[in-house]
Design an enzyme around this catalytic site. Structure first.
Site, PDB file in Angstrom:
ATOM      1  N   HIS A  20       0.860  -1.185   0.000  1.00 22.16           N
ATOM      2  CA  HIS A  20       0.000   0.000   0.000  1.00 22.16           C
ATOM      3  C   HIS A  20       0.891   1.229   0.000  1.00 22.16           C
ATOM      4  O   HIS A  20       1.857   1.298   0.759  1.00 22.16           O
ATOM      5  CB  HIS A  20      -0.918   0.001   1.231  1.00 22.16           C
ATOM      6  CG  HIS A  20      -1.861   1.163   1.239  1.00 22.16           C
ATOM      7  ND1 HIS A  20      -2.961   1.220   0.419  1.00 22.16           N
ATOM      8  CD2 HIS A  20      -1.867   2.322   1.938  1.00 22.16           C
ATOM      9  CE1 HIS A  20      -3.611   2.359   0.625  1.00 22.16           C
ATOM     10  NE2 HIS A  20      -2.963   3.043   1.542  1.00 22.16           N
ATOM     11  N   GLY A  28      -7.010   3.262   1.806  1.00 25.86           N
ATOM     12  CA  GLY A  28      -7.902   3.358   0.661  1.00 25.86           C
ATOM     13  C   GLY A  28      -7.280   4.013  -0.554  1.00 25.86           C
ATOM     14  O   GLY A  28      -6.071   3.932  -0.764  1.00 25.86           O
ATOM     15  N   LEU A  39     -10.124  -3.643   4.451  1.00 27.25           N
ATOM     16  CA  LEU A  39      -9.224  -2.942   3.533  1.00 27.25           C
ATOM     17  C   LEU A  39      -8.031  -2.296   4.240  1.00 27.25           C
ATOM     18  O   LEU A  39      -8.195  -1.471   5.149  1.00 27.25           O
ATOM     19  CB  LEU A  39     -10.019  -1.858   2.781  1.00 27.25           C
ATOM     20  CG  LEU A  39      -9.224  -1.106   1.700  1.00 27.25           C
ATOM     21  CD1 LEU A  39      -8.802  -2.029   0.581  1.00 27.25           C
ATOM     22  CD2 LEU A  39     -10.034   0.065   1.153  1.00 27.25           C
ATOM     23  N   ASP A  40      -6.832  -2.654   3.814  1.00 27.78           N
ATOM     24  CA  ASP A  40      -5.586  -2.038   4.296  1.00 27.78           C
ATOM     25  C   ASP A  40      -5.407  -2.157   5.802  1.00 27.78           C
ATOM     26  O   ASP A  40      -4.730  -1.320   6.425  1.00 27.78           O
ATOM     27  CB  ASP A  40      -5.523  -0.553   3.887  1.00 27.78           C
ATOM     28  CG  ASP A  40      -5.498  -0.382   2.379  1.00 27.78           C
ATOM     29  OD1 ASP A  40      -5.011  -1.305   1.701  1.00 27.78           O
ATOM     30  OD2 ASP A  40      -5.963   0.643   1.886  1.00 27.78           O
ATOM     31  N   ALA A  41      -6.001  -3.175   6.398  1.00 24.82           N
ATOM     32  CA  ALA A  41      -5.946  -3.301   7.858  1.00 24.82           C
ATOM     33  C   ALA A  41      -5.274  -4.588   8.323  1.00 24.82           C
ATOM     34  O   ALA A  41      -5.230  -4.869   9.516  1.00 24.82           O
ATOM     35  CB  ALA A  41      -7.358  -3.214   8.434  1.00 24.82           C
TER      36      ALA A  41
END
EC number: 3.5.1.10
Lengths: 285, 285, 285, 285
Positions: B192, B201, B227-229
């Protein structure tokens, strides 16, 4: 350090600004020792900072400023000239943790900090002896939920009385009242112990540990009414691993916090930071 | 690179684990070339990784594993032994941006990546020629809102067919369906382009520019349904200033993204990453 | 990327340079998108670089340059104006190691490198296929102690024939003959795999291991007749520990080498580097 | 901080060391809170460090050590056990510059430094008041070319009298006599203000400026009879540009110097540094 004047400008961008300014400085015989420009092309805004040798301006600061007014008006500039011989007066706010305070006091004592520490205000009495060794007035103003309005009124009075132009929250751990934030807009500098905007608010190292990040950081920023959301001046990070406990993170973080705060404050004291909206232009040296 | 077996263990902490494991390895004649322990004292959990010279184990991997089962059971271990001679099979997922993909392919080609790239799956056809130069099969599976279920079913079939054990989202720009996230839990690695948890995000560089941060970063993490966690494997940052546009940030960020992804992937391929809850223990070399 | 002209100046320092230059640019209607000055006060020398929007100069580059000559003469300037629409032609020199070459070719292919790669010259044939995928001419000119004079005469001929203005030693591993160093003074860029001036010459990672340093680095510098002693453009380092072998150092070092070379080369291609004596002024963006 | 014993071992490498040590610790009921191994494969040497909870060893330190002797002999180990409850005694040597001294004193005062500062010895009297605020004995022993032998004899006497086990040259600016270097081999820690081996000896920032490097650094190392050539414990760097004068370099460098010295000293105080030949194994946490 040479004695310099600092001409700091921001205005709508257009052709001819640099020429007009440079022309004026040259006419006054000014020797430029540092010059920085920045054009924010997205927003059509222009930023500029000059350091001019004081001795090179035969007319002195007042005449220089007076003569510059026409240019300032013509280009709709926000501008000012500051004098390195009149260092800004600084009020340091502290609590119990000493690392940032001790670091700034030592830098000031060694003539590294281009400002004048006029007082320390703390909501605990723990650091009095350290501060007083430096012969700086120490004021203990406890802050409790009940005493808060009274405490901050006293605090503001002291700041005014000392003529402080910069307030540094050196791990002060109290949230300033909104009125004070707006009264001292662009003059209150905080060090937050995270890489903002991650981990806003309380206990950022706990939050960082929870999330399992591999770097921790610190952020030096101007205080606004929104918690930890003001314009950022400086940030840095340090690597951690799974083996670091929250106590280790605090220990490692202290080194980043104090360095980042000292750097950010120095930029501010030398008029290197120009605020525009919620962002900063920092003409670092 | 020596031929090694990697014994990877996590279990509740107690006295005697290290002794039991070390004793067993010694009995088998194992030469340890790298050893790492970590005790998570807050959670009472123990993590351990050994690299053992394959040639030093007279009985081979199978006998070693068989004999270890009693210890594994006694200490309630989650454990496995992997063989550096059987590198993990990797499926690379890409879109249009080539920097991460090109970087990983080049490292693989130079024998730097301790894994075997078995295929590239992309939702655009742009990078086909680059991939095919490396003689790696390239599959173009477009993903539209309508085709998504069909596209991912095809994608999963390909992954299975190639026997891929690791999926790398090399700037794939598509969100995997939840089912796929859980099917391949701990096997899907994403890069990311922000210092998570900041700027989750879409368009993180735009978010970073908006906030006025002074460092931008990249985060390599396992993909979960949120998401992205997912658990973070590796992160790094690079300094920016007010003068950097979003395009500059993209350019500077690419260098961080590809380095962070390559490092994180390497850790995973060498079984250096142990997931525990939403965090990782990374026994970096 | 906007189409810009770059006005690059160095001259003895005196009052009025900035004004004269800014005045001239404004008279020509020039929109300045980036401006940098530096005064070397110890040596009394002044350095300046402007990026001016090409479209803003009604008279074009030629008229601009012609008009500037009087100013250049008056202030004894060394100066030139370059055109971002005419990117410098680059000859890449390589050997067997591909990481720097692959990195530069990929950046060029993705339009990240503000230059034009016109050929690759290598003393081994190993990297031919990689280079030819990019449709760049590849010339294999072996260099042996006996063939050296002949080889370099051929090499220089090729460089001339392609009109190359920059030579990049992308881990070329050969020492250029002194004549070539002086013929192409300020145009040959090398990447040395150490933090110079530590570990000059051969096998710097072995030297670093021998000395037990805790950081390894890379240095991008101009080539002069004295080995690894030319003006430094850019440097960076990466942390190592006792556990890293020389092979690990090579692997970790490659990432630093290619990033440092790409950054240094980019500065050169955008006329951001001004050589003065054996040092550089780098107006990094 | 838990009360721990630290078992530190180095010996020729062979199969069975880890097992024997781990077995012994387990037999004693020892709870290991940190463990590190390293095999120097090139030299066939093995290094190991354990932190064991003191309370977990029913027999106490003495019984533990006695019992370990057989293992130590069997594997030809150099080994010792230290007790975190008996912090090492530190003599700080200083001159006029205060940044490293102030930093270490503050860390000690805040219980961050795992050692006991027993005295400060300085060849100038400038820092007396600062030291005495911390209630630490300050000894002013001037060193002139003539007085040197006498001064260092006095100095050694003081060190002995205070029972100091570590001598820290906190920018002491004097070269210790060879006899003292060898008497206190592995116990004298210096901070050199360059990235060694670059810029050995006097005025490293001047040397750095002369060479035009883009990073400056600091090195924490053990003192040996050869100037600035002893085993390196820790290093770090900071970025500079052409615009930084030597005074700027000194200012920026101070932050690196004090951080690197504090880190290196901490490693030493926690028995994390194992010297082997002219290199160190540092089991950093």
């Amino acid at each position: 350090m040479s004695h310099v004047y600092r001409l700091v400008i921001s205005c709508p961008d257009q052709v001819g600004i640099v020429a007009a300014v440079a022309q004026y400085i040259a006419e006054q015989g000014g020797t430029i020792v540092e010059a920085n420009h920045h054009t924010d092309q997205a927003n059509g805004w222009f930023f500029m900072r000059h350091e001019i040798l004081a001795d090179s301006l035969s007319g002195g600061l007042e005449a220089f400023s007076e003569g510059f007014e026409a240019i300032g008006k013509a280009f709709e500039m926000q501008w000012y000239v500051s004098d390195s011989a009149k260092p800004k007066k600084i009020a340091l706010f502290a609590s119990k943790e000493s690392h940032c305070l001790a670091d700034l006091l030592h830098r000031w004592h060694e003539d590294e900090l281009p400002g004048e520490v006029v007082c320390v205000i703390a909501n605990h009495d723990d650091l009095r002896s350290m501060v007083e060794w430096y012969r700086i007035p120490f004021h203990h103003i406890p802050v409790t939920p009940e005493s808060k309005p009274q405490a901050f009124s006293e605090t503001e009075q002291l700041v005014e009385q000392y003529g402080a132009e910069v307030i540094v929250l050196a791990r002060y751990m109290q949230i300033l009242p909104p009125q004070m934030c707006s009264d001292y807009s662009g003059q209150v500098i905080n060090i937050h112990h995270s890489f903002l905007p991650s981990f806003v608010g309380a206990r950022p190292y706990h939050q960082a540990s929870e999330r399992g990040v591999k770097l921790i950081g610190a952020t030096c920023h101007y205080v606004t009414e929104v918690l930890d959301a003001g314009p950022i001046i400086e940030q840095d990070v340090i690597r951690i691993t799974h083996s670091h406990t929250i106590d280790d993170m605090k220990r490692l973080g202290r080194d980043v916090e104090k360095t980042v705060l000292a750097r950010g404050l120095r930029y501010h004291l030398e008029d290197r930071v120009l605020i525009h909206g919620n962002k900063t232009v920092v003409f670092a040296d």
